[in-house]
Design a protein around this motif. Structure first.
Motif, PDB file in Angstrom:
ATOM      1  N   VAL A   5       0.840  -1.202   0.000  1.00  0.00           N
ATOM      2  CA  VAL A   5       0.000   0.000   0.000  1.00  0.00           C
ATOM      3  C   VAL A   5       0.874   1.251   0.000  1.00  0.00           C
ATOM      4  O   VAL A   5       0.609   2.205  -0.738  1.00  0.00           O
ATOM      5  CB  VAL A   5      -0.970  -0.020   1.201  1.00  0.00           C
ATOM      6  N   TRP A   6       1.915   1.261   0.809  1.00  0.00           N
ATOM      7  CA  TRP A   6       2.808   2.426   0.864  1.00  0.00           C
ATOM      8  C   TRP A   6       3.485   2.640  -0.488  1.00  0.00           C
ATOM      9  O   TRP A   6       3.576   3.767  -0.977  1.00  0.00           O
ATOM     10  CB  TRP A   6       3.852   2.233   1.960  1.00  0.00           C
ATOM     11  N   GLY A   7       3.946   1.573  -1.109  1.00  0.00           N
ATOM     12  CA  GLY A   7       4.551   1.687  -2.434  1.00  0.00           C
ATOM     13  C   GLY A   7       3.549   2.136  -3.481  1.00  0.00           C
ATOM     14  O   GLY A   7       3.883   2.897  -4.383  1.00  0.00           O
ATOM     15  N   GLY A   8       2.310   1.673  -3.369  1.00  0.00           N
ATOM     16  CA  GLY A   8       1.271   2.100  -4.305  1.00  0.00           C
ATOM     17  C   GLY A   8       0.957   3.576  -4.177  1.00  0.00           C
ATOM     18  O   GLY A   8       0.755   4.264  -5.174  1.00  0.00           O
ATOM     19  N   LEU A   9       0.915   4.060  -2.948  1.00  0.00           N
ATOM     20  CA  LEU A   9       0.647   5.489  -2.755  1.00  0.00           C
ATOM     21  C   LEU A   9       1.840   6.335  -3.191  1.00  0.00           C
ATOM     22  O   LEU A   9       1.674   7.423  -3.736  1.00  0.00           O
ATOM     23  CB  LEU A   9       0.317   5.757  -1.290  1.00  0.00           C
ATOM     24  N   ARG A  10       3.035   5.830  -2.970  1.00  0.00           N
ATOM     25  CA  ARG A  10       4.241   6.582  -3.317  1.00  0.00           C
ATOM     26  C   ARG A  10       4.485   6.596  -4.819  1.00  0.00           C
ATOM     27  O   ARG A  10       4.743   7.654  -5.403  1.00  0.00           O
ATOM     28  CB  ARG A  10       5.443   5.979  -2.586  1.00  0.00           C
ATOM     29  N   ASP A  11       4.423   5.410  -5.454  1.00  0.00           N
ATOM     30  CA  ASP A  11       4.789   5.289  -6.865  1.00  0.00           C
ATOM     31  C   ASP A  11       3.610   5.393  -7.823  1.00  0.00           C
ATOM     32  O   ASP A  11       3.813   5.602  -9.014  1.00  0.00           O
ATOM     33  CB  ASP A  11       5.483   3.954  -7.109  1.00  0.00           C
ATOM     34  N   GLY A  12       2.400   5.183  -7.322  1.00  0.00           N
ATOM     35  CA  GLY A  12       1.234   5.191  -8.191  1.00  0.00           C
ATOM     36  C   GLY A  12       1.046   3.889  -8.939  1.00  0.00           C
ATOM     37  O   GLY A  12       0.267   3.822  -9.882  1.00  0.00           O
ATOM     38  N   LYS A  13       1.754   2.824  -8.506  1.00  0.00           N
ATOM     39  CA  LYS A  13       1.635   1.514  -9.128  1.00  0.00           C
ATOM     40  C   LYS A  13       1.563   0.475  -8.026  1.00  0.00           C
ATOM     41  O   LYS A  13       2.218   0.599  -7.001  1.00  0.00           O
ATOM     42  CB  LYS A  13       2.838   1.214 -10.012  1.00  0.00           C
ATOM     43  N   ILE A  14       0.753  -0.564  -8.252  1.00  0.00           N
ATOM     44  CA  ILE A  14       0.638  -1.651  -7.292  1.00  0.00           C
ATOM     45  C   ILE A  14       0.520  -2.955  -8.054  1.00  0.00           C
ATOM     46  O   ILE A  14      -0.058  -2.997  -9.143  1.00  0.00           O
ATOM     47  CB  ILE A  14      -0.556  -1.441  -6.329  1.00  0.00           C
ATOM     48  N   ARG A  15       1.085  -3.999  -7.481  1.00  0.00           N
ATOM     49  CA  ARG A  15       0.993  -5.337  -8.068  1.00  0.00           C
ATOM     50  C   ARG A  15      -0.400  -5.877  -7.803  1.00  0.00           C
ATOM     51  O   ARG A  15      -0.898  -5.826  -6.696  1.00  0.00           O
ATOM     52  CB  ARG A  15       2.039  -6.237  -7.426  1.00  0.00           C
ATOM     53  N   ALA A  16      -1.043  -6.399  -8.836  1.00  0.00           N
ATOM     54  CA  ALA A  16      -2.413  -6.893  -8.709  1.00  0.00           C
ATOM     55  C   ALA A  16      -2.432  -8.165  -7.864  1.00  0.00           C
ATOM     56  O   ALA A  16      -1.529  -8.993  -7.936  1.00  0.00           O
ATOM     57  CB  ALA A  16      -3.017  -7.162 -10.073  1.00  0.00           C
ATOM     58  N   PHE A  17      -3.480  -8.306  -7.059  1.00  0.00           N
ATOM     59  CA  PHE A  17      -3.651  -9.476  -6.208  1.00  0.00           C
ATOM     60  C   PHE A  17      -4.007 -10.676  -7.062  1.00  0.00           C
ATOM     61  O   PHE A  17      -4.854 -10.606  -7.938  1.00  0.00           O
ATOM     62  CB  PHE A  17      -4.754  -9.219  -5.186  1.00  0.00           C
ATOM     63  N   SER A  18      -3.348 -11.795  -6.812  1.00  0.00           N
ATOM     64  CA  SER A  18      -3.644 -13.036  -7.520  1.00  0.00           C
ATOM     65  C   SER A  18      -4.003 -14.091  -6.482  1.00  0.00           C
ATOM     66  O   SER A  18      -3.266 -14.291  -5.516  1.00  0.00           O
ATOM     67  CB  SER A  18      -2.428 -13.485  -8.328  1.00  0.00           C
ATOM     68  N   SER A  19      -5.118 -14.759  -6.664  1.00  0.00           N
ATOM     69  CA  SER A  19      -5.563 -15.745  -5.688  1.00  0.00           C
ATOM     70  C   SER A  19      -4.843 -17.077  -5.822  1.00  0.00           C
ATOM     71  O   SER A  19      -4.920 -17.913  -4.933  1.00  0.00           O
ATOM     72  CB  SER A  19      -7.070 -15.962  -5.810  1.00  0.00           C
ATOM     73  N   SER A  20      -4.153 -17.300  -6.915  1.00  0.00           N
ATOM     74  CA  SER A  20      -3.438 -18.559  -7.085  1.00  0.00           C
ATOM     75  C   SER A  20      -2.015 -18.412  -6.563  1.00  0.00           C
ATOM     76  O   SER A  20      -1.322 -17.441  -6.851  1.00  0.00           O
ATOM     77  CB  SER A  20      -3.428 -18.978  -8.545  1.00  0.00           C
ATOM     78  N   PHE A  21      -1.592 -19.399  -5.779  1.00  0.00           N
ATOM     79  CA  PHE A  21      -0.263 -19.320  -5.172  1.00  0.00           C
ATOM     80  C   PHE A  21       0.828 -19.573  -6.207  1.00  0.00           C
ATOM     81  O   PHE A  21       1.826 -18.872  -6.252  1.00  0.00           O
ATOM     82  CB  PHE A  21      -0.169 -20.325  -4.017  1.00  0.00           C
ATOM     83  N   LEU A  22       0.636 -20.575  -7.024  1.00  0.00           N
ATOM     84  CA  LEU A  22       1.610 -20.893  -8.067  1.00  0.00           C
ATOM     85  C   LEU A  22       1.022 -20.516  -9.412  1.00  0.00           C
ATOM     86  O   LEU A  22       0.451 -21.323 -10.120  1.00  0.00           O
ATOM     87  CB  LEU A  22       1.960 -22.383  -8.038  1.00  0.00           C
ATOM     88  N   SER A  23       1.139 -19.272  -9.756  1.00  0.00           N
ATOM     89  CA  SER A  23       0.539 -18.774 -10.982  1.00  0.00           C
ATOM     90  C   SER A  23       1.579 -18.791 -12.103  1.00  0.00           C
ATOM     91  O   SER A  23       2.738 -18.434 -11.904  1.00  0.00           O
ATOM     92  CB  SER A  23       0.036 -17.349 -10.774  1.00  0.00           C
ATOM     93  N   ILE A  24       1.145 -19.203 -13.292  1.00  0.00           N
ATOM     94  CA  ILE A  24       2.048 -19.171 -14.436  1.00  0.00           C
ATOM     95  C   ILE A  24       2.034 -17.795 -15.102  1.00  0.00           C
ATOM     96  O   ILE A  24       2.876 -17.505 -15.938  1.00  0.00           O
ATOM     97  CB  ILE A  24       1.686 -20.265 -15.460  1.00  0.00           C
ATOM     98  N   TRP A  25       1.075 -16.952 -14.726  1.00  0.00           N
ATOM     99  CA  TRP A  25       0.989 -15.611 -15.299  1.00  0.00           C
ATOM    100  C   TRP A  25       1.939 -14.685 -14.563  1.00  0.00           C
ATOM    101  O   TRP A  25       2.108 -14.769 -13.363  1.00  0.00           O
ATOM    102  CB  TRP A  25      -0.431 -15.062 -15.193  1.00  0.00           C
ATOM    103  N   PRO A  26       2.555 -13.764 -15.278  1.00  0.00           N
ATOM    104  CA  PRO A  26       3.434 -12.806 -14.592  1.00  0.00           C
ATOM    105  C   PRO A  26       2.613 -11.829 -13.747  1.00  0.00           C
ATOM    106  O   PRO A  26       1.402 -11.695 -13.925  1.00  0.00           O
ATOM    107  CB  PRO A  26       4.137 -12.081 -15.745  1.00  0.00           C
ATOM    108  N   ASN A  27       3.282 -11.177 -12.825  1.00  0.00           N
ATOM    109  CA  ASN A  27       2.598 -10.188 -11.992  1.00  0.00           C
ATOM    110  C   ASN A  27       2.116  -9.030 -12.861  1.00  0.00           C
ATOM    111  O   ASN A  27       2.851  -8.532 -13.711  1.00  0.00           O
ATOM    112  CB  ASN A  27       3.536  -9.645 -10.919  1.00  0.00           C
ATOM    113  N   TRP A  28       0.899  -8.632 -12.615  1.00  0.00           N
ATOM    114  CA  TRP A  28       0.288  -7.546 -13.373  1.00  0.00           C
ATOM    115  C   TRP A  28       0.406  -6.277 -12.544  1.00  0.00           C
ATOM    116  O   TRP A  28      -0.085  -6.215 -11.420  1.00  0.00           O
ATOM    117  CB  TRP A  28      -1.162  -7.893 -13.644  1.00  0.00           C
ATOM    118  N   ILE A  29       1.057  -5.279 -13.079  1.00  0.00           N
ATOM    119  CA  ILE A  29       1.237  -4.006 -12.389  1.00  0.00           C
ATOM    120  C   ILE A  29       0.099  -3.071 -12.799  1.00  0.00           C
ATOM    121  O   ILE A  29      -0.122  -2.838 -13.982  1.00  0.00           O
ATOM    122  CB  ILE A  29       2.600  -3.367 -12.731  1.00  0.00           C
ATOM    123  N   VAL A  30      -0.624  -2.564 -11.800  1.00  0.00           N
ATOM    124  CA  VAL A  30      -1.752  -1.667 -12.045  1.00  0.00           C
ATOM    125  C   VAL A  30      -1.273  -0.242 -11.805  1.00  0.00           C
ATOM    126  O   VAL A  30      -0.807   0.090 -10.712  1.00  0.00           O
ATOM    127  CB  VAL A  30      -2.933  -2.009 -11.120  1.00  0.00           C
TER     128      VAL A  30
END
Length: 88
Positions: free
Chosen positions: A27-52
């Motif tokens: 949250v602090w990084g999101g407020l500071r940088d204006g970007k946050i990593r999207a929450f993923s419900s799967s622990f072992l995801s084959i998709w890369p992290n999505w930056i919002v």
């Protein structure tokens, strides 16, 4: 009080504190940088992290911020009180 109960409580508090710290950090990084990593419900995801980004997807950005804040409070509660909450 058994030894297993004690270890479970210590482990729950450590994990709760680590997850609470991660939520605050995101949250602090999101407020500071204006970007946050999207929450993923799967622990072992084959998709890369999505930056919002706040400028490109403002609604999704604030939804992700709210998800992180929502997860922070139970983690903090477990870090302070432990896994077996006292009965009132």
């Amino acid at each position: 009080m058994s030894f297993d109960f004690f270890l479970t409580e210590i482990l729950a508090r450590i994990v709760g504190a680590a997850l609470a710290y991660d939520c605050v950090h995101m949250v602090w990084g999101g407020l500071r940088d204006g970007k946050i990593r999207a929450f993923s419900s799967s622990f072992l995801s084959i998709w890369p992290n999505w930056i919002v980004d706040r400028q490109e997807w403002p609604v999704m950005f604030w939804i992700q911020m709210a998800v992180q804040v929502f997860f922070f409070f139970p983690c903090l509660l477990i870090a302070i009180l432990g896994w077996n909450l006292p009965r009132l």
